[in-house]
Enzyme design. Structure first.
Site, PDB file in Angstrom:
ATOM      1  N   GLN A  25     -11.124 -39.170 -14.931  1.00  0.00           N
ATOM      2  CA  GLN A  25     -12.612 -39.843 -15.147  1.00  0.00           C
ATOM      3  C   GLN A  25     -13.249 -38.703 -16.075  1.00  0.00           C
ATOM      4  O   GLN A  25     -12.643 -37.745 -16.254  1.00  0.00           O
ATOM      5  CB  GLN A  25     -13.103 -40.095 -13.801  1.00  0.00           C
ATOM      6  CG  GLN A  25     -12.627 -41.564 -13.315  1.00  0.00           C
ATOM      7  CD  GLN A  25     -13.334 -41.951 -12.080  1.00  0.00           C
ATOM      8  OE1 GLN A  25     -14.087 -41.536 -11.434  1.00  0.00           O
ATOM      9  NE2 GLN A  25     -13.556 -43.376 -11.972  1.00  0.00           N
ATOM     10  N   GLY A  26     -14.524 -39.200 -16.269  1.00  0.00           N
ATOM     11  CA  GLY A  26     -15.522 -37.974 -16.780  1.00  0.00           C
ATOM     12  C   GLY A  26     -16.411 -38.799 -17.852  1.00  0.00           C
ATOM     13  O   GLY A  26     -17.395 -38.125 -18.375  1.00  0.00           O
TER      14      GLY A  26
ATOM     15  N   ARG B 200       0.854  -1.099  -0.026  1.00  0.00           N
ATOM     16  CA  ARG B 200      -0.208   0.027  -0.058  1.00  0.00           C
ATOM     17  C   ARG B 200       0.957   1.336  -0.097  1.00  0.00           C
ATOM     18  O   ARG B 200       1.638   1.411   0.970  1.00  0.00           O
ATOM     19  CB  ARG B 200      -0.927  -0.169   1.000  1.00  0.00           C
ATOM     20  CG  ARG B 200      -1.888  -1.061   1.248  1.00  0.00           C
ATOM     21  CD  ARG B 200      -2.853  -1.152   2.373  1.00  0.00           C
ATOM     22  NE  ARG B 200      -3.932  -2.071   2.076  1.00  0.00           N
ATOM     23  CZ  ARG B 200      -4.078  -3.448   2.300  1.00  0.00           C
ATOM     24  NH1 ARG B 200      -2.925  -3.968   2.755  1.00  0.00           N
ATOM     25  NH2 ARG B 200      -5.293  -3.928   2.054  1.00  0.00           N
ATOM     26  N   SER B 201       0.824   1.918  -1.072  1.00  0.00           N
ATOM     27  CA  SER B 201       1.696   3.148  -1.378  1.00  0.00           C
ATOM     28  C   SER B 201       1.204   4.472  -0.825  1.00  0.00           C
ATOM     29  O   SER B 201       0.245   4.938  -1.585  1.00  0.00           O
ATOM     30  CB  SER B 201       2.030   3.113  -2.884  1.00  0.00           C
ATOM     31  OG  SER B 201       3.120   4.101  -3.015  1.00  0.00           O
TER      32      SER B 201
ATOM     33  N   GLY C  54      -8.000  -4.448  -4.771  1.00  0.00           N
ATOM     34  CA  GLY C  54      -9.472  -3.978  -4.194  1.00  0.00           C
ATOM     35  C   GLY C  54      -9.875  -2.649  -4.970  1.00  0.00           C
ATOM     36  O   GLY C  54      -9.330  -2.122  -5.929  1.00  0.00           O
TER      37      GLY C  54
ATOM     38  N   ARG D 163     -14.593 -21.936  23.067  1.00  0.00           N
ATOM     39  CA  ARG D 163     -13.478 -21.404  22.672  1.00  0.00           C
ATOM     40  C   ARG D 163     -13.461 -20.646  21.575  1.00  0.00           C
ATOM     41  O   ARG D 163     -14.472 -20.426  20.658  1.00  0.00           O
ATOM     42  CB  ARG D 163     -12.636 -22.563  22.241  1.00  0.00           C
ATOM     43  CG  ARG D 163     -12.194 -23.777  23.209  1.00  0.00           C
ATOM     44  CD  ARG D 163     -11.284 -23.195  24.244  1.00  0.00           C
ATOM     45  NE  ARG D 163     -10.690 -24.291  25.241  1.00  0.00           N
ATOM     46  CZ  ARG D 163     -11.448 -24.572  26.190  1.00  0.00           C
ATOM     47  NH1 ARG D 163     -12.628 -24.225  26.868  1.00  0.00           N
ATOM     48  NH2 ARG D 163     -11.089 -25.618  26.973  1.00  0.00           N
TER      49      ARG D 163
ATOM     50  N   ASP E  20     -12.820 -11.016   0.267  1.00  0.00           N
ATOM     51  CA  ASP E  20     -14.073 -10.560   0.854  1.00  0.00           C
ATOM     52  C   ASP E  20     -15.290 -10.880   0.060  1.00  0.00           C
ATOM     53  O   ASP E  20     -16.347 -10.932   0.424  1.00  0.00           O
ATOM     54  CB  ASP E  20     -14.225  -9.395   1.611  1.00  0.00           C
ATOM     55  CG  ASP E  20     -13.304  -9.074   2.522  1.00  0.00           C
ATOM     56  OD1 ASP E  20     -12.866 -10.167   3.253  1.00  0.00           O
ATOM     57  OD2 ASP E  20     -12.964  -8.041   3.085  1.00  0.00           O
TER      58      ASP E  20
ATOM     59  N   HIS F 197     -10.864 -43.567  -9.383  1.00  0.00           N
ATOM     60  CA  HIS F 197     -11.891 -43.267  -8.493  1.00  0.00           C
ATOM     61  C   HIS F 197     -11.347 -42.117  -7.289  1.00  0.00           C
ATOM     62  O   HIS F 197     -12.265 -41.857  -6.396  1.00  0.00           O
ATOM     63  CB  HIS F 197     -12.449 -44.531  -7.805  1.00  0.00           C
ATOM     64  CG  HIS F 197     -13.188 -45.138  -8.801  1.00  0.00           C
ATOM     65  ND1 HIS F 197     -12.509 -45.842  -9.675  1.00  0.00           N
ATOM     66  CD2 HIS F 197     -14.810 -45.341  -8.868  1.00  0.00           C
ATOM     67  CE1 HIS F 197     -13.789 -46.332 -10.592  1.00  0.00           C
ATOM     68  NE2 HIS F 197     -14.795 -46.016 -10.015  1.00  0.00           N
TER      69      HIS F 197
ATOM     70  N   ASN G 272     -20.138 -33.837 -14.913  1.00  0.00           N
ATOM     71  CA  ASN G 272     -20.747 -32.618 -15.240  1.00  0.00           C
ATOM     72  C   ASN G 272     -21.425 -32.895 -16.527  1.00  0.00           C
ATOM     73  O   ASN G 272     -21.231 -31.938 -17.318  1.00  0.00           O
ATOM     74  CB  ASN G 272     -19.854 -31.352 -15.026  1.00  0.00           C
ATOM     75  CG  ASN G 272     -20.709 -29.992 -15.084  1.00  0.00           C
ATOM     76  OD1 ASN G 272     -21.810 -30.046 -14.497  1.00  0.00           O
ATOM     77  ND2 ASN G 272     -20.055 -28.951 -15.507  1.00  0.00           N
TER      78      ASN G 272
END
Length: 816
Positions: free
Chosen positions: A618-619, A130-131, A160, A335, A208, A710, A576
C-alpha cells in the site's frame, strides 16, 4: 559468443569490519552494507571474527583457497562475488572441521554473496568478544601484524564507547607498531611503506542508546521493540489478576530504554539513572501515585526500572525492593520480571535495518576519503541524516554523563542527553499522573473535540490517549467525535475519561472510528455542531484527508465564526504522504508489518531457490513504504509512483534478473523480492509483472506474487509510533492552549483566529515545527496527494546499488 573478459582491477583499498563489545540488532546490517559498498566501489572486503580478539589471533593456518583469494588482487565484481565462507559464518558451523572450515581463521575475505540475507538476522554473525589481550600494547602490535599480513589498511569498528576508544588508540599507535614490526623483521620494507597509516571509522552498536552526538545507536530501536512486546504481553495477565509488575530493563548509565518503554506502554512509574526521584522518601511518592490510580479503578500497575537506577544519594534502586514496597504498603499482588538478554535478541526492526545500512555505506565513504590528517570519525544519525562526528569527542561527551551522575549533578546529566529525552520525560509525567486539582484556572480551560479522519493508522489511539490525559490534567474537557464528520453530524459525540483511554496505547486501528468524508459535505451543519458542543479547540488525527479537512475549515472561517478556534492536524497515515513532515504516525508500524511479511515471503522464495516474488504494498501515490521497505528487506527491484514504470525499465529489469541468476551457484540460487507500490502504474499491474517475469525467466527463475493489502494498516503500533504519538499530541495540546489564551485576550466580542492557529504539526529532523495549513498548500501535490519533495527519494538509487545492478548490467560478462 561470450563477452570479453574484463581487465584485472586493482583494489582501491582493503578494508575489514569487526563487531566488538555487546551484540545488538543491526550489526549484521552494518557488515552487509560495508561489504557490499566496498566491493561496489572497487575495494576488497574482509570480516574479523570475534571482534578485537579475532584481530589478535589472526589466521593460524590458511587453506589453498584462502591463499589463492589473497594472491588474487582483482577487485572486479565477478571476482568478488563469493569466497565460499558466507554459509559458515551465517549458520554458526564455522568452528567444526568438516570440509571447508573457519577454524583457526579469524580474518576472512568475503564476497558479495557471502553476506546476503544477513540484515534480517539478530546479533552479529561474525561474532563479538571483549579482548583483554587487545587492551595491551603487545596485543595491539600483534593485531597490526595480522592486518598487514593480509594487506588490510582500513578498519570499520561497530561497538560501544569502549570499543571505539580502543579503535582510536590503535590508530594513534599504528606508526609505532609498523616501525617495531619492521625492526623485528616481521614485515618487509615494502609492507611498512604500504601500511604507514591506518584508516579507522566507528559505528555505535549499543541497545542503551547511550552515545552522545547521535540521535540513535544501532540496536536500541529493536531492544525497545522487545521490551514493549514483553510489557504488552504482561499487561494482559496484570489486568486479569489486578496485579502489579515491576520490570527491570537494561541501561546501566542511560535510562532511554526505561523511559521510552514507560511512555510507549503507559507505565505508572519509572526509575532512570539521569533523573532519580526528587523526593528523599521516594517510596511514599510512588505509593501515593499508584494508589490514586488504583482508587479510580485501574486494575493493573506497571513500574519500569533501569538496571542502573539510583536515588539522589546514588544508592541503587532494585526491582525486588520496589516489589516489597508495593506489596507491604499497598497490599498489591506484585511480581518482578527481569527481561535481561531477551532485549538483545530477535530479528531487527525496520529502523535497525535501514539506518545501519545507511551508516555502513557512509563508513566506507569516510574511509575512502580519509587522510593521515583527518580524525577518526564516528558515523551517527542527526535529524534523520547520516553524519560524521569526531569519534573521541563523542566518546568524551558520553562519558561525561556518567561523571555528572556520580557527582549528583543530575541537571547536567539530563542536559547532556538529546533534547527529546527531557521532552519525553515531561511527557511521561504529563500522561501518567492524575492530578487532584487541574493546573489551569477555570477561564483558560477548553472544550476540545478530538476526531480521526481518513484511513486508520497505528498510533492514532496513542495520540488520542495522550491528548485526553493532558486535557484532564490541565482542566480541559475532551470530547470524542466518533466516525469523523459524519459522526459529528449524527451527534455521535461523548466525553472521554482518564480510565476510559487507559488501554488505548497499544491498540491499533481507530477506537474513535474514521472515514474519508470531509467537512464540505455540509459546512453549515458542521459549524452548527461546533456551536452546539461549544468546541473551543479541535484536534484532527489522520492523513492527507485531514490536511484537506483543515484547509476547508480554515477557508470557511470568513463565513462561520464557529471555526475561529485553534485547529490542529496531527499527521497519521501509513503512506507518510503529508507534506513537510518526515514522519506520520503509522508509517513505522506499517513498515515493520511489511518487513515481517517479506521475511516470511523471502523464506518461501529462498526455499524454492530460483523464485522471484512480486510483492504489492500500500502507500497510495507515495512510494515511501515501498522504498524504505526495499532497503529493509533487500528487494532487488523497486517500483514507485514517483518513478513510474515503462517498457524500457521492464526490459532492463528482466536483463538484470537473468544475469543475477546466471551468476548464482548451481543449486543455491537465492529467492528474491520485487516491491511494487499499488499505484506505481495503471497499466503494468502486479500480476502483469509476475506473468512477465515467469515467462522471461525460463529455466532460470520462477515467479509468484503477493499483495499485502490492508495487513499493513493493522497490528499493534510500534514503539516508535507510540512515542511519536505522545510527543506530537502533547505539542498539539500546548499549541492550542497558547492560541486559545491569545483569543481570550482579544477585546472584540467576535473572536478572529489568526491564520497560524490552523496548523499542521510536523517532524523536521529532530524538531517539532508548526506549519500553517495555508503555507502547507505550496508544498503539496494536491492531485497526487503527497508532498512536492520527499527526503527519502534519494534512497531509490541505494536499493539498486546494494544489489549490484549497475555492475551486472554494464560491466559483468555473462559466463559462456
Amino acid at each position: 559468443m561470450s563477452e570479453p573478459l574484463l581487465p584485472i582491477q586493482k583494489p582501491k583499498m582493503k578494508l575489514a569490519v569487526l563487531t566488538s563489545g555487546g551484540d545488538s540488532a543491526g550489526m549484521n546490517a552494518v557488515v552487509r552494507a560495508v561489504v557490499k559498498t566496498a566491493i561496489a566501489k572497487g575495494c576488497e572486503a574482509w570480516v574479523v571474527r570475534e571482534g578485537y580478539e579475532g584481530l589478535v589471533r589472526g589466521n593460524a593456518h590458511d587453506t589453498q583457497e584462502v591463499q589463492d583469494a589473497r594472491a588474487s588482487e582483482d577487485a572486479t565484481f565477478v571476482n568478488n562475488l563469493r569466497f565460499g565462507d558466507g554459509e559458515l559464518l551465517k549458520d554458526g558451523t564455522g568452528d567444526y572441521i568438516s570440509g571447508r572450515t573457519l577454524r583457526g581463521r579469524y580474518i576472512v575475505r568475503v564476497g558479495w554473496d557471502d553476506v546476503r540475507g544477513w540484515f534480517g538476522e539478530g546479533g552479529t554473525l561474525i561474532g563479538t568478544a571483549r579482548s583483554t589481550t587487545f587492551r595491551t600494547k603487545e596485543g595491539r602490535q600483534t593485531a597490526a601484524y595480522n592486518m598487514i599480513k593480509e594487506g588490510i589498511d582500513a578498519l570499520v569498528v561497530c561497538g560501544g564507547d569502549g570499543s571505539l576508544t580502543g579503535a582510536d588508540v590503535f590508530r594513534s599507535e599504528w606508526p609505532q607498531h609498523v616501525a617495531a614490526l619492521k625492526a623485528d623483521g616481521q614485515i618487509t620494507e615494502e609492507q611498512a611503506i604500504a601500511h604507514q597509516h591506518l584508516r579507522i571509522v566507528g559505528l555505535v552498536g549499543s541497545i542503551d542508546n547511550d552515545m552522545s552526538m547521535t540521535d540513535m545507536t544501532i540496536g536500541a530501536p529493536t531492544a525497545l521493540h522487545r521490551i514493549c512486546e514483553s510489557i504488552d504481553n504482561i499487561n494482559s495477565t496484570a489486568y486479569s489478576h489486578s496485579r502489579a509488575f515491576v520490570l527491570e530493563v537494561m541501561g546501566r548509565h542511560c535510562g532511554w530504554l526505561a523511559l521510552m518503554a514507560g511512555v510507549s506502554c503507559g507505565a505508572d512509574f519509572i526509575f532512570i539513572p539521569e533523573n532519580p526521584p526528587a523526593e528523599e522518601k521516594w517510596e511514599d511518592h510512588m505509593c501515593k501515585m499508584i494508589q490514586s490510580n488504583r482508587e479510580i479503578g485501574q486494575r493493573k500497575t506497571i513500574v519500569i526500572v533501569a538496571e542502573g537506577a539510583i536515588d539522589r544519594n546514588l544508592n541503587p534502586i532494585r526491582a525486588d525492593y520496589i516489589k516489597d514496597v508495593l506489596t507491604d504498603r499497598l497490599g498489591l499482588d506484585t511480581r518482578v520480571t527481569t527481561l535481561g538478554h531477551t532485549q538483545r535478541g530477535g530479528a531487527p526492526c525496520a529502523y535497525d535495518r535501514i539506518m545501519p545500512t545507511l551508516q555502513g555505506i557512509e563508513a566506507v565513504e569516510a574511509l575512502l576519503q580519509a587522510t593521515p590528517d583527518t580524525p577518526s570519525f564516528m558515523i551517527g544519525v542527526s535529524e534523520n541524516k547520516i553524519i560524521r562526528v569526531p569519534l573521541m569527542e563523542a566518546v568524551a561527551m558520553t562519558r561525561s554523563v556518567g561523571v555528572a551522575i556520580s557527582e549528583k549533578n543530575f541537571d547536567k546529566a539530563m542536559s547532556l542527553r538529546d533534547p527529546e529525552f527531557a521532552e519525553m520525560l515531561d511527557g511521561f509525567h504529563a500522561t501518567s499522573i492524575l492530578e487532584k486539582e487541574p493546573k489551569l484556572p477555570q477561564h483558560q480551560r477548553m472544550r476540545v473535540g478530538i476526531m480521526h479522519v481518513g484511513a486508520p493508522a497505528g498510533g492514532m489511539n496513542a495520540a488520542t490517549r495522550t491528548a485526553v490525559r493532558y486535557c484532564l490534567r490541565q482542566g480541559h474537557v475532551p470530547y470524542a467525535i466518533h466516525n469523523g464528520f459524519l459522526g459529528l453530524l449524527d451527534d455521535n459525540v461523548h466525553q472521554l475519561s482518564w480510565l476510559g483511554v487507559d488501554t488505548w496505547m497499544t491498540r491499533g486501528g481507530s477506537e474513535l472510528g474514521t472515514n474519508r468524508k470531509l467537512p464540505d459535505i455540509d459546512l453549515g451543519a458542521v459549524a452548527a455542531k461546533f456551536q452546539q458542543y461549544n468546541f473551543q479547540a479541535l484536534l484532527m488525527i489522520g492523513g492527507f484527508e485531514t490536511f484537506n479537512a483543515l484547509l476547508i475549515l480554515d477557508n470557511a472561517r470568513k463565513h462561520y465564526p464557529a471555526f475561529h478556534i485553534p485547529m490542529v492536524h496531527l499527521p497519521a497515515t501509513i503512506s507518510n504522504n503529508v507534506p513537510m513532515t518526515e514522519f506520520s504516525l503509522g508509517s513505522d508500524t506499517s513498515l515493520n508489518a511489511l518487513v515481517s511479511a517479506c521475511d516470511a515471503i523471502k523464506q518461501s522464495a529462498s526455499a524454492s531457490r530460483n523464485r522471484v516474488f512480486v510483492v504489492e504494498t500500500q502507500g497510495g501515490k507515495c512510494g515511501y513504504i515501498a522504498t524504505m521497505g526495499a532497503l529493509a528487506t533487500g528487494a532487488v527491484i523497486l517500483y514507485t509512483p514517483e518513478r513510474g514504470i515503462d517498457l524500457d525499465m521492464l526490459r532492463r529489469d528482466v536483463k538484470f534478473l537473468k544475469r543475477r541468476y546466471t551468476l548464482d551457484q548451481a543449486g543455491k540460487a537465492e529467492g528474491r523480492l520485487v516491491l511494487r507500490n499499488e499505484c506505481a502504474s495503471d497499466v503494468y499491474s502486479t500480476d502483469f509483472i509476475r506473468r512477465m517475469l515467469k515467462e522471461e525467466g525460463g529455466s532460470l527463475f520462477d515467479s509468484r506474487s503477493a499483495s499485502l493489502g490492508h495487513t499493513l494498516q493493522g497490528g499493534i503500533p510500534s514503539p516508535m509510533d507510540r512515542t511519536r504519538a505522545v510527543r506530537l499530541a502533547l505539542n498539539s495540546m500546548a499549541y492550542m492552549e497558547r492560541h486559545h489564551i491569545e483569543l481570550l485576550q482579544q477585546q472584540s466580542k467576535v473572536k478572529q483566529a489568526p491564520p497560524e492557529s490552523a496548523a499542521v504539526v510536523t517532524i523536521q529532523g529532530t524538531k517539532v515545527k508548526w506549519v500553517p495549513v495555508q503555507e502547507m498548500v505550496a508544498h503539496a501535490d494536491m492531485k497526487n496527494r503527497r508532498g512536492t519533495e520527499a527526503w527519502w527519494d534519494e534512497y531509490t538509487t541505494l536499493v539498486e546499488e546494494l544489489v549490484g545492478r549497475q555492475q551486472l548490467l554494464e560491466r559483468v560478462p555473462l559466463p559462456v
